[in-house]
Motif scaffolding. Sequence first.
Motif, PDB file in Angstrom:
ATOM      1  N   LEU A 108       0.826  -1.208   0.000  1.00 40.11           N
ATOM      2  CA  LEU A 108       0.000   0.000   0.000  1.00 40.11           C
ATOM      3  C   LEU A 108       0.862   1.260   0.000  1.00 40.11           C
ATOM      4  O   LEU A 108       0.566   2.232  -0.704  1.00 40.11           O
ATOM      5  N   GLU A 109       1.936   1.234   0.793  1.00 40.05           N
ATOM      6  CA  GLU A 109       2.838   2.388   0.848  1.00 40.05           C
ATOM      7  C   GLU A 109       3.501   2.621  -0.507  1.00 40.05           C
ATOM      8  O   GLU A 109       3.601   3.764  -0.969  1.00 40.05           O
ATOM      9  N   LEU A 110       3.931   1.556  -1.145  1.00 37.67           N
ATOM     10  CA  LEU A 110       4.559   1.693  -2.463  1.00 37.67           C
ATOM     11  C   LEU A 110       3.565   2.199  -3.508  1.00 37.67           C
ATOM     12  O   LEU A 110       3.920   3.017  -4.361  1.00 37.67           O
ATOM     13  N   LYS A 111       2.325   1.707  -3.437  1.00 34.78           N
ATOM     14  CA  LYS A 111       1.295   2.204  -4.357  1.00 34.78           C
ATOM     15  C   LYS A 111       1.049   3.685  -4.132  1.00 34.78           C
ATOM     16  O   LYS A 111       0.923   4.455  -5.081  1.00 34.78           O
ATOM     17  N   ASP A 112       0.991   4.099  -2.871  1.00 33.10           N
ATOM     18  CA  ASP A 112       0.788   5.508  -2.544  1.00 33.10           C
ATOM     19  C   ASP A 112       1.939   6.361  -3.071  1.00 33.10           C
ATOM     20  O   ASP A 112       1.718   7.408  -3.673  1.00 33.10           O
ATOM     21  N   LYS A 113       3.169   5.878  -2.863  1.00 36.25           N
ATOM     22  CA  LYS A 113       4.328   6.611  -3.376  1.00 36.25           C
ATOM     23  C   LYS A 113       4.282   6.708  -4.896  1.00 36.25           C
ATOM     24  O   LYS A 113       4.599   7.749  -5.473  1.00 36.25           O
ATOM     25  N   TYR A 114       3.876   5.624  -5.549  1.00 36.77           N
ATOM     26  CA  TYR A 114       3.790   5.608  -7.009  1.00 36.77           C
ATOM     27  C   TYR A 114       2.759   6.633  -7.498  1.00 36.77           C
ATOM     28  O   TYR A 114       3.033   7.397  -8.425  1.00 36.77           O
ATOM     29  N   VAL A 115       1.602   6.649  -6.886  1.00 43.39           N
ATOM     30  CA  VAL A 115       0.547   7.581  -7.294  1.00 43.39           C
ATOM     31  C   VAL A 115       1.007   9.025  -7.091  1.00 43.39           C
ATOM     32  O   VAL A 115       0.816   9.886  -7.950  1.00 43.39           O
ATOM     33  N   ARG A 116       1.642   9.291  -5.963  1.00 45.87           N
ATOM     34  CA  ARG A 116       2.133  10.644  -5.693  1.00 45.87           C
ATOM     35  C   ARG A 116       3.217  11.046  -6.695  1.00 45.87           C
ATOM     36  O   ARG A 116       3.215  12.160  -7.216  1.00 45.87           O
ATOM     37  N   LEU A 117       4.126  10.152  -6.963  1.00 45.99           N
ATOM     38  CA  LEU A 117       5.202  10.428  -7.908  1.00 45.99           C
ATOM     39  C   LEU A 117       4.638  10.656  -9.302  1.00 45.99           C
ATOM     40  O   LEU A 117       5.067  11.569 -10.016  1.00 45.99           O
ATOM     41  N   TYR A 118       3.672   9.858  -9.691  1.00 44.44           N
ATOM     42  CA  TYR A 118       3.048  10.016 -11.006  1.00 44.44           C
ATOM     43  C   TYR A 118       2.347  11.370 -11.114  1.00 44.44           C
ATOM     44  O   TYR A 118       2.471  12.056 -12.122  1.00 44.44           O
ATOM     45  N   SER A 119       1.630  11.757 -10.065  1.00 41.91           N
ATOM     46  CA  SER A 119       0.921  13.045 -10.109  1.00 41.91           C
ATOM     47  C   SER A 119       1.907  14.210 -10.110  1.00 41.91           C
ATOM     48  O   SER A 119       1.689  15.217 -10.796  1.00 41.91           O
ATOM     49  N   GLU A 120       3.016  14.091  -9.364  1.00 44.78           N
ATOM     50  CA  GLU A 120       4.037  15.140  -9.385  1.00 44.78           C
ATOM     51  C   GLU A 120       4.640  15.264 -10.780  1.00 44.78           C
ATOM     52  O   GLU A 120       4.852  16.365 -11.280  1.00 44.78           O
ATOM     53  N   PHE A 121       4.903  14.135 -11.412  1.00 48.89           N
ATOM     54  CA  PHE A 121       5.460  14.166 -12.766  1.00 48.89           C
ATOM     55  C   PHE A 121       4.473  14.771 -13.744  1.00 48.89           C
ATOM     56  O   PHE A 121       4.846  15.563 -14.612  1.00 48.89           O
ATOM     57  N   ASP A 122       3.214  14.426 -13.605  1.00 48.73           N
ATOM     58  CA  ASP A 122       2.186  14.976 -14.488  1.00 48.73           C
ATOM     59  C   ASP A 122       2.089  16.487 -14.320  1.00 48.73           C
ATOM     60  O   ASP A 122       1.981  17.226 -15.304  1.00 48.73           O
ATOM     61  N   ASN A 123       2.118  16.969 -13.081  1.00 46.17           N
ATOM     62  CA  ASN A 123       2.102  18.410 -12.827  1.00 46.17           C
ATOM     63  C   ASN A 123       3.329  19.083 -13.421  1.00 46.17           C
ATOM     64  O   ASN A 123       3.240  20.167 -13.997  1.00 46.17           O
ATOM     65  N   PHE A 124       4.492  18.449 -13.260  1.00 42.37           N
ATOM     66  CA  PHE A 124       5.732  18.983 -13.837  1.00 42.37           C
ATOM     67  C   PHE A 124       5.621  19.082 -15.353  1.00 42.37           C
ATOM     68  O   PHE A 124       6.007  20.081 -15.952  1.00 42.37           O
ATOM     69  N   ARG A 125       5.082  18.052 -15.985  1.00 43.47           N
ATOM     70  CA  ARG A 125       4.932  18.042 -17.440  1.00 43.47           C
ATOM     71  C   ARG A 125       4.005  19.165 -17.900  1.00 43.47           C
ATOM     72  O   ARG A 125       4.308  19.891 -18.849  1.00 43.47           O
ATOM     73  N   ARG A 126       2.893  19.351 -17.219  1.00 39.72           N
ATOM     74  CA  ARG A 126       1.957  20.430 -17.583  1.00 39.72           C
ATOM     75  C   ARG A 126       2.586  21.802 -17.396  1.00 39.72           C
ATOM     76  O   ARG A 126       2.441  22.682 -18.247  1.00 39.72           O
ATOM     77  N   ARG A 127       3.265  21.983 -16.254  1.00 43.85           N
ATOM     78  CA  ARG A 127       3.895  23.273 -15.980  1.00 43.85           C
ATOM     79  C   ARG A 127       4.975  23.579 -17.010  1.00 43.85           C
ATOM     80  O   ARG A 127       5.076  24.701 -17.503  1.00 43.85           O
ATOM     81  N   THR A 128       5.759  22.582 -17.384  1.00 42.97           N
ATOM     82  CA  THR A 128       6.810  22.769 -18.378  1.00 42.97           C
ATOM     83  C   THR A 128       6.218  23.115 -19.737  1.00 42.97           C
ATOM     84  O   THR A 128       6.727  24.002 -20.427  1.00 42.97           O
ATOM     85  N   ALA A 129       5.147  22.447 -20.113  1.00 38.05           N
ATOM     86  CA  ALA A 129       4.491  22.746 -21.386  1.00 38.05           C
ATOM     87  C   ALA A 129       3.951  24.172 -21.388  1.00 38.05           C
ATOM     88  O   ALA A 129       4.078  24.900 -22.391  1.00 38.05           O
TER      89      ALA A 129
END
Length: 189
Positions: free
Chosen positions: A56-77
């Motif tokens: 569960l902790e790893l899934k939570d970390k994965y979801v958070r990391l994915y959302s941070e990356f998605d936000n980074f991608r949008r901000r960069t664009a």
Amino acid sequence: MTDKVNEEKEQGLDQTDSVENLKNEDDLNKESQGEVKDEEVEGVETASDSLAKENLELKDKYVRLYSEFDNFRRRTAKEKLEMISTASMSLIQEILPVLDDFERSFKIEGNDQEGSLLIYNKLSKTLSSRGLEPMDDLVGKKFDAEYHEAITQIPAPSDDLKGKIVDVVEKGYMLSGKVVRFAKVVIGN
């Protein structure tokens, strides 16, 4: 004789004590083996629980990391789009005085202005296609420090021009909604 009897009694007691001790040890061994089995079962359960928690902790970390990356991608664009839209700002700022010179030359009477007018129109169309917008019709509008730069204040020719723009000394321009050059204006007081 009593000594012998006492000795035999003591030996008998020692033997009974040792037999009882052996029985107690066997009982303890049996209990401890039972406890070990229970501990093994509990250990398996706790191991699976800990693995589930870790999962569960790893899934939570994965979801958070994915959302941070998605936000980074949008901000960069978004930043890239802004950079592209305002990349030519410095060039346009250097060309604006040429536009001003053209406008001043049109005010002089007696010049052959036909060629200059063609060049001026072509240049202004090219700049407007790149997003440059002049701030037109400022006379009579309320002064706004975000878009205008007040050069001086003069007595207002009429009461309705108090606190408003009376004259434009230098035209202001905007590029893609951002001020490239503030309009230099005279305010009535």
